[in-house]
Design a protein around this motif. Structure first.
Motif, PDB file in Angstrom:
ATOM      1  N   GLU A  33      23.689 -22.456  36.347  1.00  0.00           N
ATOM      2  CA  GLU A  33      23.704 -21.376  35.368  1.00  0.00           C
ATOM      3  C   GLU A  33      24.835 -21.592  34.364  1.00  0.00           C
ATOM      4  OE1 GLU A  33      21.425 -19.174  35.199  1.00  0.00           O
ATOM      5  OE2 GLU A  33      20.630 -18.748  37.198  1.00  0.00           O
ATOM      6  N   LEU A  34      24.630 -21.094  33.144  1.00  0.00           N
ATOM      7  CA  LEU A  34      25.646 -21.215  32.113  1.00  0.00           C
ATOM      8  C   LEU A  34      26.673 -20.088  32.174  1.00  0.00           C
ATOM      9  CD1 LEU A  34      23.447 -22.296  29.063  1.00  0.00           C
ATOM     10  CD2 LEU A  34      24.842 -23.742  30.551  1.00  0.00           C
ATOM     11  N   GLU A  35      26.254 -18.907  32.695  1.00  0.00           N
ATOM     12  CA  GLU A  35      27.138 -17.736  32.702  1.00  0.00           C
ATOM     13  C   GLU A  35      27.044 -17.035  34.062  1.00  0.00           C
ATOM     14  OE1 GLU A  35      26.920 -15.595  28.617  1.00  0.00           O
ATOM     15  OE2 GLU A  35      24.976 -16.564  28.898  1.00  0.00           O
ATOM     16  N   GLY A  36      27.325 -17.766  35.119  1.00  0.00           N
ATOM     17  CA  GLY A  36      27.017 -17.305  36.455  1.00  0.00           C
ATOM     18  C   GLY A  36      27.680 -16.019  36.891  1.00  0.00           C
ATOM     19  N   ASP A  37      28.934 -15.791  36.530  1.00  0.00           N
ATOM     20  CA  ASP A  37      29.679 -14.674  37.099  1.00  0.00           C
ATOM     21  C   ASP A  37      29.176 -13.310  36.646  1.00  0.00           C
ATOM     22  OD1 ASP A  37      31.244 -16.449  38.451  1.00  0.00           O
ATOM     23  OD2 ASP A  37      32.932 -16.361  37.051  1.00  0.00           O
ATOM     24  N   VAL A  38      28.454 -13.231  35.545  1.00  0.00           N
ATOM     25  CA  VAL A  38      28.023 -11.933  35.020  1.00  0.00           C
ATOM     26  C   VAL A  38      26.529 -11.682  35.248  1.00  0.00           C
ATOM     27  CG1 VAL A  38      29.831 -11.817  33.289  1.00  0.00           C
ATOM     28  CG2 VAL A  38      27.669 -12.951  32.715  1.00  0.00           C
ATOM     29  N   LEU A  39      25.882 -12.540  36.005  1.00  0.00           N
ATOM     30  CA  LEU A  39      24.444 -12.437  36.223  1.00  0.00           C
ATOM     31  C   LEU A  39      24.117 -11.557  37.423  1.00  0.00           C
ATOM     32  CD1 LEU A  39      23.392 -16.177  35.735  1.00  0.00           C
ATOM     33  CD2 LEU A  39      23.333 -14.358  34.022  1.00  0.00           C
ATOM     34  N   PHE A  40      22.904 -10.990  37.422  1.00  0.00           N
ATOM     35  CA  PHE A  40      22.375 -10.269  38.571  1.00  0.00           C
ATOM     36  C   PHE A  40      22.439 -11.168  39.804  1.00  0.00           C
ATOM     37  CE2 PHE A  40      18.296  -7.893  40.133  1.00  0.00           C
ATOM     38  CZ  PHE A  40      19.063  -7.159  41.028  1.00  0.00           C
ATOM     39  N   ASP A  41      22.122 -12.449  39.623  1.00  0.00           N
ATOM     40  CA  ASP A  41      22.162 -13.416  40.708  1.00  0.00           C
ATOM     41  C   ASP A  41      23.477 -13.341  41.472  1.00  0.00           C
ATOM     42  OD1 ASP A  41      20.728 -14.076  38.328  1.00  0.00           O
ATOM     43  OD2 ASP A  41      20.359 -16.095  39.047  1.00  0.00           O
ATOM     44  N   SER A  42      24.578 -13.381  40.730  1.00  0.00           N
ATOM     45  CA  SER A  42      25.899 -13.406  41.354  1.00  0.00           C
ATOM     46  C   SER A  42      26.202 -12.109  42.085  1.00  0.00           C
ATOM     47  CB  SER A  42      26.971 -13.672  40.289  1.00  0.00           C
ATOM     48  OG  SER A  42      26.749 -14.912  39.659  1.00  0.00           O
ATOM     49  N   ALA A  43      25.768 -10.977  41.508  1.00  0.00           N
ATOM     50  CA  ALA A  43      26.005  -9.681  42.144  1.00  0.00           C
ATOM     51  C   ALA A  43      25.300  -9.599  43.488  1.00  0.00           C
ATOM     52  CB  ALA A  43      25.547  -8.556  41.228  1.00  0.00           C
ATOM     53  N   VAL A  44      24.107 -10.185  43.577  1.00  0.00           N
ATOM     54  CA  VAL A  44      23.342 -10.152  44.825  1.00  0.00           C
ATOM     55  C   VAL A  44      23.902 -11.162  45.824  1.00  0.00           C
ATOM     56  CG1 VAL A  44      21.060 -10.481  45.861  1.00  0.00           C
ATOM     57  CG2 VAL A  44      21.268  -9.365  43.623  1.00  0.00           C
ATOM     58  N   GLU A  45      24.068 -12.393  45.395  1.00  0.00           N
ATOM     59  CA  GLU A  45      24.558 -13.437  46.302  1.00  0.00           C
ATOM     60  C   GLU A  45      25.967 -13.121  46.796  1.00  0.00           C
ATOM     61  OE1 GLU A  45      21.929 -16.958  44.139  1.00  0.00           O
ATOM     62  OE2 GLU A  45      24.083 -16.787  43.735  1.00  0.00           O
ATOM     63  N   GLY A  46      26.765 -12.463  45.956  1.00  0.00           N
ATOM     64  CA  GLY A  46      28.112 -12.095  46.355  1.00  0.00           C
ATOM     65  C   GLY A  46      28.144 -11.093  47.494  1.00  0.00           C
ATOM     66  N   GLN A  47      27.042 -10.390  47.705  1.00  0.00           N
ATOM     67  CA  GLN A  47      26.935  -9.458  48.821  1.00  0.00           C
ATOM     68  C   GLN A  47      26.201 -10.068  50.011  1.00  0.00           C
ATOM     69  OE1 GLN A  47      25.931  -5.325  47.871  1.00  0.00           O
ATOM     70  NE2 GLN A  47      26.379  -5.698  45.709  1.00  0.00           N
ATOM     71  N   GLY A  48      25.933 -11.359  49.936  1.00  0.00           N
ATOM     72  CA  GLY A  48      25.300 -12.052  51.049  1.00  0.00           C
ATOM     73  C   GLY A  48      23.823 -11.771  51.199  1.00  0.00           C
ATOM     74  N   LYS A  49      23.173 -11.310  50.121  1.00  0.00           N
ATOM     75  CA  LYS A  49      21.746 -11.000  50.164  1.00  0.00           C
ATOM     76  C   LYS A  49      20.952 -12.140  49.535  1.00  0.00           C
ATOM     77  CE  LYS A  49      23.112  -7.092  51.776  1.00  0.00           C
ATOM     78  NZ  LYS A  49      22.585  -5.782  51.417  1.00  0.00           N
ATOM     79  N   VAL A  50      19.788 -12.429  50.104  1.00  0.00           N
ATOM     80  CA  VAL A  50      18.938 -13.496  49.573  1.00  0.00           C
ATOM     81  C   VAL A  50      18.468 -13.116  48.174  1.00  0.00           C
ATOM     82  CG1 VAL A  50      16.710 -14.660  49.819  1.00  0.00           C
ATOM     83  CG2 VAL A  50      18.201 -14.357  51.816  1.00  0.00           C
ATOM     84  N   PHE A  51      18.690 -14.009  47.222  1.00  0.00           N
ATOM     85  CA  PHE A  51      18.279 -13.775  45.834  1.00  0.00           C
ATOM     86  C   PHE A  51      17.314 -14.866  45.402  1.00  0.00           C
ATOM     87  CE2 PHE A  51      18.528 -14.169  41.240  1.00  0.00           C
ATOM     88  CZ  PHE A  51      18.383 -12.847  40.837  1.00  0.00           C
ATOM     89  N   ILE A  52      16.208 -14.439  44.803  1.00  0.00           N
ATOM     90  CA  ILE A  52      15.191 -15.354  44.279  1.00  0.00           C
ATOM     91  C   ILE A  52      14.957 -14.976  42.825  1.00  0.00           C
ATOM     92  CG2 ILE A  52      12.838 -16.234  44.507  1.00  0.00           C
ATOM     93  CD1 ILE A  52      12.982 -14.846  47.411  1.00  0.00           C
ATOM     94  N   SER A  53      15.008 -15.956  41.956  1.00  0.00           N
ATOM     95  CA  SER A  53      14.708 -15.733  40.547  1.00  0.00           C
ATOM     96  C   SER A  53      13.513 -16.584  40.146  1.00  0.00           C
ATOM     97  CB  SER A  53      15.910 -16.091  39.676  1.00  0.00           C
ATOM     98  OG  SER A  53      15.666 -15.791  38.315  1.00  0.00           O
ATOM     99  N   THR A  54      12.881 -16.233  39.048  1.00  0.00           N
ATOM    100  CA  THR A  54      11.779 -17.033  38.533  1.00  0.00           C
ATOM    101  C   THR A  54      11.896 -17.195  37.027  1.00  0.00           C
ATOM    102  OG1 THR A  54      10.210 -15.277  37.935  1.00  0.00           O
ATOM    103  CG2 THR A  54      10.257 -15.965  40.253  1.00  0.00           C
ATOM    104  N   GLU A  55      11.208 -18.171  36.517  1.00  0.00           N
ATOM    105  CA  GLU A  55      10.887 -18.288  35.090  1.00  0.00           C
ATOM    106  C   GLU A  55       9.408 -18.639  35.032  1.00  0.00           C
ATOM    107  OE1 GLU A  55      12.757 -17.461  32.674  1.00  0.00           O
ATOM    108  OE2 GLU A  55      14.819 -17.593  33.455  1.00  0.00           O
ATOM    109  N   LEU A  56       8.590 -17.765  34.435  1.00  0.00           N
ATOM    110  CA  LEU A  56       7.131 -17.919  34.473  1.00  0.00           C
ATOM    111  C   LEU A  56       6.565 -17.992  33.061  1.00  0.00           C
ATOM    112  CD1 LEU A  56       6.300 -15.377  37.354  1.00  0.00           C
ATOM    113  CD2 LEU A  56       6.830 -17.809  37.529  1.00  0.00           C
ATOM    114  N   ARG A  57       6.746 -19.157  32.438  1.00  0.00           N
ATOM    115  CA  ARG A  57       6.309 -19.418  31.063  1.00  0.00           C
ATOM    116  C   ARG A  57       7.087 -18.520  30.100  1.00  0.00           C
ATOM    117  NH1 ARG A  57       2.248 -23.416  30.477  1.00  0.00           N
ATOM    118  NH2 ARG A  57       3.157 -23.361  28.374  1.00  0.00           N
ATOM    119  N   GLY A  58       6.445 -17.857  29.144  1.00  0.00           N
ATOM    120  CA  GLY A  58       7.188 -17.072  28.162  1.00  0.00           C
ATOM    121  C   GLY A  58       6.431 -16.934  26.859  1.00  0.00           C
TER     122      GLY A  58
END
Length: 329
Positions: free
Chosen positions: A187-212
């Motif tokens: 990631e380019l901006e990892g610390d401010v992402l939803f991803d980081s907020a979830v992973e920082g709490q030890g919860k499984v995080f899954i993201s997608t990119e589905l065309r656009g």
């Protein structure tokens, strides 16, 4: 830290199905005591895992929005064991406006985590998600696509982590989604992402990119719907077996994989989305719009890679990411 100003009209502990709102006070010229009303559905059937499903983190990414609106209409308590929290339009003002960011404060929700209960409207929403929704969840699936400015091959992703056991659990969740590609993603901006907020709490995080491209197709909606059901099955909330499909293992390895324009003009790709390119191969040209007889600027691949994402509009400016590359892992 102060309590969140957001209140929920649903009871997260109640069995059954509830459709309601996250209510955020917002005083403005049109309504002195108004609210930002974010739709939410909670489906619960006894004890079991909790899966948080979100779409519309960016308001112009429609695959998750559409698939989760449909899920909120079809999922019934008797089908599950545990709890499913569905927020189809996480940044609701942005969704209503058809834009990546909120028209109310310019907030890019996925750059506002962990949030601030005394901050902007978008920061208040990020804070509520971080402090109230993530802690009661075991698995979080946040469905993205490229929006109006990007087109990406459909993939599910997680991240490299120091805790390899946790990394493996997150990767297993991304693989269970069942997209055509499964990625580790730098990631380019990892610390401010939803991803980081979830992973920082030890919860499984899954993201997608589905065309656009600011639209959907029957294929991308089908991928999203199948992937949602697969994640619910993988988490042990929904019965049945995960529908396994072939998925290519890739990685967006570093910042160089995001090719950034240093010129403004008309963007011409010399390779197609999904093509493999060799190190040094020209992948795009940018043509000057201010004069004729000027040679275009050429952009080359920094290493052997797959063109997994590309800019959708042909107009490009300095600083725009116009290509995203991935390598085998």
């Amino acid at each position: 830290m102060s309590e969140s100003p957001i209140t929920a009209s649903v009871d997260y502990q109640r069995d059954g199905i509830q459709h309601g709102f996250l209510k955020l006070p917002h005083s403005h010229d049109g309504s002195a005591w108004g609210h930002v009303m974010t739709p939410i559905t909670v489906v619960r059937n006894g004890e079991g895992p909790t899966v948080l499903l979100t779409g519309g983190n960016h308001g112009d990414e429609y695959e998750g929005i559409t698939a989760l609106l449909k899920l909120s209409n079809r999922l019934q308590p008797e089908q599950i064991s545990g709890r499913v929290i569905i927020v189809p339009m996480l940044n609701h003002p942005a969704v209503l406006n058809g834009t990546r960011t909120s028209p109310l404060d310019g907030g890019n929700l996925n750059r506002c985590f962990p949030g601030n209960p005394a901050g902007t409207l978008t920061e208040k929403l990020a804070d509520y998600i971080t402090r109230y929704l993530v802690p009661i969840s075991d698995v979080v699936l946040d469905i993205h696509s490229g929006g109006k400015t990007l087109d990406l091959l459909p993939f599910a992703a997680t991240h490299r982590m120091n805790d390899k056991e946790f990394e493996a659990r997150c990767l297993a969740g991304a693989a269970a989604f069942g997209a055509p590609y499964t990625l580790f993603m730098a990631e380019l901006e990892g610390d401010v992402l939803f991803d980081s907020a979830v992973e920082g709490q030890g919860k499984v995080f899954i993201s997608t990119e589905l065309r656009g491209g600011g639209t959907t197709t029957p294929e991308t909606i089908a991928i999203a719907e199948r992937g949602i059901d697969n994640v619910l099955r993988h988490a042990g909330v929904l019965g049945g077996e995960v529908e396994t499909l072939p998925s290519q293992a890739l990685e967006i390895p570093d910042g160089d994989a995001y090719r950034v324009s240093e010129h403004a003009g008309i963007l011409e790709f010399t390779v197609a989305l999904g093509d493999w390119v060799k190190e040094g191969e020209v992948i795009a040209r940018i043509h000057d719009m201010h004069r004729t007889g000027t040679a275009p600027q050429e952009y080359r691949a920094p290493y052997d890679a797959l063109l997994i994402g590309r800019r959708h509009p042909a107009l490009v400016n300095v600083g725009d990411t116009f290509a995203v590359l991935a390598v085998p892992r």
